[in-house]
Design an enzyme around this catalytic site. Structure first.
Site, mmCIF file in Angstrom:
data_model
loop_
_atom_site.group_PDB
_atom_site.id
_atom_site.type_symbol
_atom_site.label_atom_id
_atom_site.label_comp_id
_atom_site.label_asym_id
_atom_site.label_seq_id
_atom_site.Cartn_x
_atom_site.Cartn_y
_atom_site.Cartn_z
ATOM 1 N N ASP A 4 46.836 60.066 -2.716
ATOM 2 C CA ASP A 4 47.533 58.819 -3.025
ATOM 3 C C ASP A 4 46.750 58.101 -4.110
ATOM 4 O OD1 ASP A 4 49.369 59.337 -1.011
ATOM 5 O OD2 ASP A 4 48.121 58.339 0.509
ATOM 6 N N ASP A 19 43.669 49.652 6.767
ATOM 7 C CA ASP A 19 43.316 49.584 8.183
ATOM 8 C C ASP A 19 41.827 49.819 8.481
ATOM 9 O OD1 ASP A 19 43.703 52.220 7.436
ATOM 10 O OD2 ASP A 19 45.206 52.674 8.972
ATOM 11 N N ASP A 45 47.114 65.236 1.049
ATOM 12 C CA ASP A 45 47.758 64.835 -0.209
ATOM 13 C C ASP A 45 46.901 63.758 -0.868
ATOM 14 O OD1 ASP A 45 48.256 62.658 1.489
ATOM 15 O OD2 ASP A 45 50.230 63.460 1.994
HETATM 16 P P1 ATP Z 1 46.489 61.220 6.727
HETATM 17 O O1 ATP Z 1 45.381 62.158 6.440
HETATM 18 O O2 ATP Z 1 47.039 61.406 8.085
HETATM 19 O O3 ATP Z 1 47.549 61.151 5.669
HETATM 20 P P2 ATP Z 1 45.932 58.592 5.806
HETATM 21 O O4 ATP Z 1 44.832 57.644 6.119
HETATM 22 O O5 ATP Z 1 46.055 59.061 4.398
HETATM 23 O O6 ATP Z 1 45.794 59.804 6.803
HETATM 24 P P3 ATP Z 1 48.570 57.544 5.487
HETATM 25 O O7 ATP Z 1 49.569 57.217 6.532
HETATM 26 O O8 ATP Z 1 48.869 58.586 4.481
HETATM 27 O O9 ATP Z 1 47.252 57.925 6.289
HETATM 28 O O10 ATP Z 1 48.196 56.187 4.775
HETATM 29 C C1 ATP Z 1 47.549 56.098 3.531
HETATM 30 C C2 ATP Z 1 46.635 54.880 3.485
HETATM 31 O O11 ATP Z 1 47.396 53.686 3.665
HETATM 32 C C3 ATP Z 1 45.591 54.840 4.597
HETATM 33 O O12 ATP Z 1 44.443 55.563 4.266
HETATM 34 C C4 ATP Z 1 45.321 53.359 4.716
HETATM 35 O O13 ATP Z 1 44.448 52.935 3.686
HETATM 36 C C5 ATP Z 1 46.666 52.747 4.452
HETATM 37 N N1 ATP Z 1 47.432 52.510 5.692
HETATM 38 C C6 ATP Z 1 48.287 53.346 6.292
HETATM 39 N N2 ATP Z 1 48.811 52.805 7.403
HETATM 40 C C7 ATP Z 1 48.276 51.583 7.515
HETATM 41 C C8 ATP Z 1 48.425 50.506 8.442
HETATM 42 N N3 ATP Z 1 49.210 50.618 9.500
HETATM 43 N N4 ATP Z 1 47.726 49.372 8.205
HETATM 44 C C9 ATP Z 1 46.919 49.265 7.137
HETATM 45 N N5 ATP Z 1 46.735 50.225 6.254
HETATM 46 C C10 ATP Z 1 47.400 51.371 6.403
HETATM 47 MG MG MG Z 2 47.744 60.275 3.536
#
Ligand code: ATP
Ligand code: MG
Length: 456
Positions: A75, A150, A73
């Site tokens: 963001d 993160d 997705d």
């Molecule tokens: P996925 O492909 O699994 O969605 P993602 O990195 O996009 O991986 P999300 O949980 O959708 O994971 O989180 C979106 C963004 O928010 C991450 O890329 C990161 O920048 C930030 N983020 C998410 N969780 C944390 C955390 N625990 N601490 C700091 N930043 C976070």
């Molecule tokens: Mg994501």
């Protein structure tokens, strides 16, 4: 060949430029075209920018595109407040209380828009006694937003209008080098949010990239911090792992890092039983395959698989003590669910489905009279049957049973009649007694009888 060579030479001559503390990486260098950005994400960034706000694609989507993967997705991060975002897009709503986000809808697509946030300075931060951040919901600017993320790979901002990437923490180079590196001091960042340790494992497994040594090193000694994380969040993260499409790698990495203990405590026991490990790995591989084929997977099915050998062990114990099979099954299921719930908050709504799947397993043994027909009518027959196939594949039950049901489902009435086993074959003729405990919903039709227990 020549094209590739020229591209490389050309890329070498393209420079990044510094804007404030960010390195701005031009399209000519990173090669991610805005054609890869979803319709909704483009509409949102265009709408926000036209209204005078900053707006970037951020997080997992930029990282995935750099790694030539299709993002799950998109963001968006912006300097507009949630209320301002909501006013700009007709089909949008604010969600979340603690930290507000805006969901903007475009047909099926939901674009999540968050306002730049900042990490709260140490002296103002609200943390628990272990340093875990309890509040991190202050608005900030782009640079601050990058710092609170993160991993460096997750902190890249992509502007679809200029096709430039803004990088504050070297995430572009890390991603190109297939490295997952935490931003800042790993000790501090894991203390703030221990779930980042699990995210490190999940993302490196899912993306097939390496965890940077300094990012990985403290995990072994800090893993006990996971005990302080609220159950619901842990479950969320475990589900993300199991449903990532790379659950096998995730579990393998978790085990290598000895991280699985606090998470799925029963997993240690199960994985040590040769049959249990085989069964679980098959279930996970099966799930990964379904996800890669865009098929649905149910968390209840997965949890049922993870806990099956525990249920079996508890059931065997009770049967050996002389309990009747069906009653023993109910007790065993309740035991295992209660034990697991102490550590991992599997929501109660999953229980009914898990129990149905487990209870059906006994009923597959009964292939005489009306019982197979009644089983076919169960709304969750398909899940129960898929579960049976896993048991066959793991060697727990004879393949013949799976083959029988495979044929019986689609067979003609005549063939079905031929296939039925003689009534009472292998059964001891005993009257079916009601279990002492009130039967639950999945037993309501009274047809759940154990192998060898006639229902009349
Ligand atoms: P996925 O492909 O699994 O969605 P993602 O990195 O996009 O991986 P999300 O949980 O959708 O994971 O989180 C979106 C963004 O928010 C991450 O890329 C990161 O920048 C930030 N983020 C998410 N969780 C944390 C955390 N625990 N601490 C700091 N930043 C976070
Ligand atoms: Mg994501």
């Amino acid at each position: 060949m020549i094209k590739k060579f020229l591209k490389r030479v050309f890329r070498k001559s393209v420079k990044t430029k510094a804007v404030g503390n960010a390195q701005v990486i031009p399209f000519e260098l990173h090669g991610v075209s805005s054609d890869h950005i979803s319709y909704g994400a483009l509409k949102v960034t265009e709408g926000l920018q036209a209204a005078g706000y900053q707006a970037y694609v951020v997080g997992g989507a930029v990282r995935d595109l750099l790694l030539d993967r299709t993002p799950k997705d998109f963001d968006i991060a912006t300097d507009a407040t949630p209320e301002e975002v909501r006013r700009l897009f007709r089909r949008s709503r604010i969600i979340g209380r603690r930290f507000q986000l805006v969901h903007v809808m475009f047909g099926e697509e939901v674009v999540e828009v968050s306002t730049f946030r900042r990490m709260i300075e140490a002296e103002d931060a609200q943390t628990d006694e272990h340093g875990r951040l309890l509040r991190d919901n202050e608005f900030g600017d782009q640079e601050q937003d990058a710092a609170r993320r993160d991993f460096t790979a997750n902190a890249l901002f992509y502007d679809p209008a200029t096709q430039e990437i803004y990088d504050y923490h070297g995430g572009y180079a890390d991603t190109r080098n297939h490295l997952l590196r935490i931003i800042g001091d790993p000790l501090v960042r894991y203390r703030e949010d221990p779930v980042r340790m699990l995210r490190a494992v999940r993302l490196s497994a899912k993306l097939g990239i390496k965890l940077d040594a300094a990012t990985a090193a403290p995990i072994a000694e800090m893993k006990s911090l996971l005990d302080n994380v609220p159950q619901a969040r842990l479950l969320d993260e475990v589900l993300k792992m199991l449903l990532s499409g790379h659950s096998v790698e995730c579990i393998q990495h978790l085990r290598q890092m000895n991280l699985h203990h606090g998470l799925l405590p029963l997993l240690d026991v199960i994985l040590e039983q040769p049959m249990g490990e085989k069964f679980i790995m098959l279930a996970l591989r099966n799930t990964d395959e379904r996800i890669s084929q865009d098929k649905t997977v149910s968390p209840a099915f997965l949890f049922a698989a993870l806990l099956w050998h525990e249920v079996l062990a508890a059931w065997n114990l009770r049967v050996q003590r002389g309990e009747r099979p069906v009653g023993a099954m109910h007790e065993a299921m309740d035991d295992v669910l209660a034990r697991q719930k102490k550590q991992l908050a599997i929501p109660h709504r999953q229980d009914a489905v898990m129990k149905e799947i487990w209870l059906m397993q006994q009923r597959f043994e009964q292939r005489a009279g009306q019982r197979p027909f009644r089983l076919l009518e169960q709304p969750r027959f398909r899940a129960g049957f898929d579960f049976l196939l896993l048991r066959c594949a793991s060697g727990e039950v004879d393949d013949q049973l799976g083959l029988w049901w495979d044929e019986f489902q689609d067979a003609s009435a005549e063939r079905r009649a031929e296939m039925l086993q003689p009534e009472g074959a292998g059964d001891k003729k005993r009257r079916w007694r009601k279990p002492r405990k009130k039967p639950d919903a999945s037993m309501a039709d009274g047809s759940a009888v154990p192998a060898g227990e006639p229902s009349t």
